[in-house]
Write an enzyme that holds these catalytic residues in place. Structure first.
Site, PDB file in Angstrom:
ATOM      1  N   ASN A  12      65.517 113.948 -35.463  1.00  0.00           N
ATOM      2  CA  ASN A  12      66.788 113.360 -35.036  1.00  0.00           C
ATOM      3  C   ASN A  12      67.894 114.324 -35.461  1.00  0.00           C
ATOM      4  O   ASN A  12      68.222 114.412 -36.641  1.00  0.00           O
ATOM      5  CB  ASN A  12      66.960 111.989 -35.714  1.00  0.00           C
ATOM      6  CG  ASN A  12      68.322 111.376 -35.435  1.00  0.00           C
ATOM      7  OD1 ASN A  12      69.100 111.890 -34.631  1.00  0.00           O
ATOM      8  ND2 ASN A  12      68.614 110.274 -36.115  1.00  0.00           N
ATOM      9  N   LYS A  14      70.936 114.192 -34.868  1.00  0.00           N
ATOM     10  CA  LYS A  14      72.221 113.513 -35.104  1.00  0.00           C
ATOM     11  C   LYS A  14      73.352 114.296 -34.414  1.00  0.00           C
ATOM     12  O   LYS A  14      73.115 114.902 -33.388  1.00  0.00           O
ATOM     13  CB  LYS A  14      72.439 113.311 -36.611  1.00  0.00           C
ATOM     14  CG  LYS A  14      71.228 112.621 -37.267  1.00  0.00           C
ATOM     15  CD  LYS A  14      71.479 112.138 -38.658  1.00  0.00           C
ATOM     16  CE  LYS A  14      70.217 111.462 -39.194  1.00  0.00           C
ATOM     17  NZ  LYS A  14      70.381 110.914 -40.534  1.00  0.00           N
ATOM     18  N   HIS A 100      69.452 102.994 -34.978  1.00  0.00           N
ATOM     19  CA  HIS A 100      69.527 103.801 -36.200  1.00  0.00           C
ATOM     20  C   HIS A 100      70.570 103.189 -37.133  1.00  0.00           C
ATOM     21  O   HIS A 100      71.600 102.692 -36.679  1.00  0.00           O
ATOM     22  CB  HIS A 100      69.888 105.247 -35.857  1.00  0.00           C
ATOM     23  CG  HIS A 100      69.712 106.166 -37.026  1.00  0.00           C
ATOM     24  ND1 HIS A 100      70.626 106.230 -38.055  1.00  0.00           N
ATOM     25  CD2 HIS A 100      68.710 107.021 -37.347  1.00  0.00           C
ATOM     26  CE1 HIS A 100      70.193 107.107 -38.949  1.00  0.00           C
ATOM     27  NE2 HIS A 100      69.033 107.602 -38.545  1.00  0.00           N
ATOM     28  N   GLU A 102      72.769 104.439 -38.891  1.00  0.00           N
ATOM     29  CA  GLU A 102      74.121 105.003 -38.753  1.00  0.00           C
ATOM     30  C   GLU A 102      74.874 104.339 -37.610  1.00  0.00           C
ATOM     31  O   GLU A 102      76.091 104.169 -37.666  1.00  0.00           O
ATOM     32  CB  GLU A 102      74.026 106.533 -38.578  1.00  0.00           C
ATOM     33  CG  GLU A 102      73.665 107.199 -39.902  1.00  0.00           C
ATOM     34  CD  GLU A 102      72.890 108.498 -39.792  1.00  0.00           C
ATOM     35  OE1 GLU A 102      72.810 109.079 -38.692  1.00  0.00           O
ATOM     36  OE2 GLU A 102      72.350 108.941 -40.830  1.00  0.00           O
ATOM     37  N   GLU A 170      63.370 103.277 -41.992  1.00  0.00           N
ATOM     38  CA  GLU A 170      64.250 104.230 -42.658  1.00  0.00           C
ATOM     39  C   GLU A 170      65.111 103.492 -43.688  1.00  0.00           C
ATOM     40  O   GLU A 170      66.130 102.886 -43.333  1.00  0.00           O
ATOM     41  CB  GLU A 170      65.174 104.911 -41.648  1.00  0.00           C
ATOM     42  CG  GLU A 170      64.447 105.712 -40.591  1.00  0.00           C
ATOM     43  CD  GLU A 170      65.342 106.788 -39.986  1.00  0.00           C
ATOM     44  OE1 GLU A 170      64.977 107.961 -40.099  1.00  0.00           O
ATOM     45  OE2 GLU A 170      66.409 106.462 -39.449  1.00  0.00           O
ATOM     46  N   GLY A 176      69.413 111.213 -45.932  1.00  0.00           N
ATOM     47  CA  GLY A 176      70.334 112.292 -46.286  1.00  0.00           C
ATOM     48  C   GLY A 176      70.663 112.383 -47.764  1.00  0.00           C
ATOM     49  O   GLY A 176      71.607 113.065 -48.151  1.00  0.00           O
ATOM     50  N   SER A 214      64.917 111.522 -45.852  1.00  0.00           N
ATOM     51  CA  SER A 214      64.693 112.679 -46.737  1.00  0.00           C
ATOM     52  C   SER A 214      63.274 113.248 -46.659  1.00  0.00           C
ATOM     53  O   SER A 214      62.726 113.726 -47.659  1.00  0.00           O
ATOM     54  CB  SER A 214      65.054 112.332 -48.181  1.00  0.00           C
ATOM     55  OG  SER A 214      66.446 112.049 -48.275  1.00  0.00           O
TER      56      SER A 214
HETATM   57  P1  13P Z   1      67.310 112.701 -43.289  1.00  0.00           P
HETATM   58  O1  13P Z   1      65.943 113.245 -42.969  1.00  0.00           O
HETATM   59  O2  13P Z   1      68.388 113.730 -43.178  1.00  0.00           O
HETATM   60  O3  13P Z   1      67.310 111.943 -44.568  1.00  0.00           O
HETATM   61  O4  13P Z   1      67.662 111.647 -42.129  1.00  0.00           O
HETATM   62  C1  13P Z   1      66.718 110.696 -41.781  1.00  0.00           C
HETATM   63  C2  13P Z   1      67.163 110.023 -40.548  1.00  0.00           C
HETATM   64  O5  13P Z   1      68.142 109.296 -40.550  1.00  0.00           O
HETATM   65  C3  13P Z   1      66.406 110.271 -39.314  1.00  0.00           C
HETATM   66  O6  13P Z   1      66.761 109.398 -38.315  1.00  0.00           O
END
Ligand code: 13P
Length: 251
Positions: A12, A14, A100, A102, A170, A176, A214
């Site tokens: 992803n 982002k 997601h 976010e 997740e 992150g 992560s």
């Molecule tokens: P990270 O791998 O940067 O922690 O992000 C995970 C994520 O949100 C994938 O959708």
């Protein structure tokens, strides 16, 4: 990892990537996947919407799949700035991430919104990856499993089957941050998710459950070996071809 469920390693990206860098990343991933010739796992990249078409062209013939990061529930209409699942499909996507954390946080998406988006993905012939996960406060107050159950019951559309859905777990606090749950905690969450799904879909045993938060080359091996983990949804580490390929290799 159960061999009956073909692992899916999804990147992803982002809101990252201008054309030049994204093309380098896409061609790097494509070259690595082609070289590896994997038939026992799937590799997916989800670039920003502006790059779905270009990335689809760039990875053609490599076996790398392309997905969107979000879609609107409607086919078309007066929704300024939004993108339909049909548009993603038209641009070359076969998958779409929905719900997601976010987007749940930034855009206030609810379980119902996520369910409608997953249905939109089906309508357009895309495979939805429905994301769920608890916040740190929810985990610390012992509500993780209840939160996951509520999210699943609200976000998974009626009529789902293992072939029509992927679920990604997740934990919000692991995204992150460099922090991950222990392997035992991941296994416990995934076992619970599969138990809940057993009440929702006829063949939950065959559905792929991804872990995200992560994931990197150095921890992918142990996380992907946890019970009921059938792949990874990777953020930051999917922005470097070598690192992302190392995770795919670990699957
Ligand atoms: P990270 O791998 O940067 O922690 O992000 C995970 C994520 O949100 C994938 O959708």
């Amino acid at each position: 990892m159960a061999r009956s469920r073909r692992p899916l390693i999804a990147g992803n990206w982002k809101m990252n990537g201008l054309r030049a860098d994204a093309m380098n990343l896409a061609t790097g991933v494509a070259a690595g996947v082609k070289r590896a010739g994997w038939t026992d796992r799937e590799v997916l990249v989800c670039p920003p919407a502006t790059l779905v078409m270009a990335v689809s062209e760039a990875v053609k013939g490599s076996g790398v799949l392309v997905g969107g990061q979000n879609c609107h529930a409607s086919v078309s209409g007066a929704h300024t700035g939004d993108i339909s699942a049909e548009m993603l499909g038209d641009a070359g996507a076969s998958h779409v991430i929905v719900g997601h954390s976010e987007r749940r946080t930034d855009c206030g998406e609810t379980d119902t919104d996520v369910r409608h988006k997953a249905e939109a993905a089906w309508r357009a012939g895309l495979l939805p990856i429905v994301c769920i996960g608890e916040t740190l406060a929810e985990r610390e107050s012992g509500r993780t499993l209840a939160v996951l159950e509520t999210q699943l019951k609200g976000s998974v559309p009626a009529g789902a089957t293992a072939a029509k859905l992927v679920v990604a777990y997740e934990p919000v606090w692991a995204i992150g941050t460099g922090k991950t749950p222990s392997v035992a905690e991941v296994a416990a969450a995934h076992a619970h998710i599969r138990r809940v799904l057993t009440g929702l879909i006829p063949d939950a045993g065959a559905l792929r459950l991804l872990y995200g938060g992560s994931v990197k080359g150095s921890n992918a091996g142990e996380l992907l070996a946890a019970g009921d983990v059938d792949g990874a949804l990777v953020g930051g580490a999917s922005l470097k071809a070598d690192e992302f390929l190392a995770i795919a290799k670990a699957a």
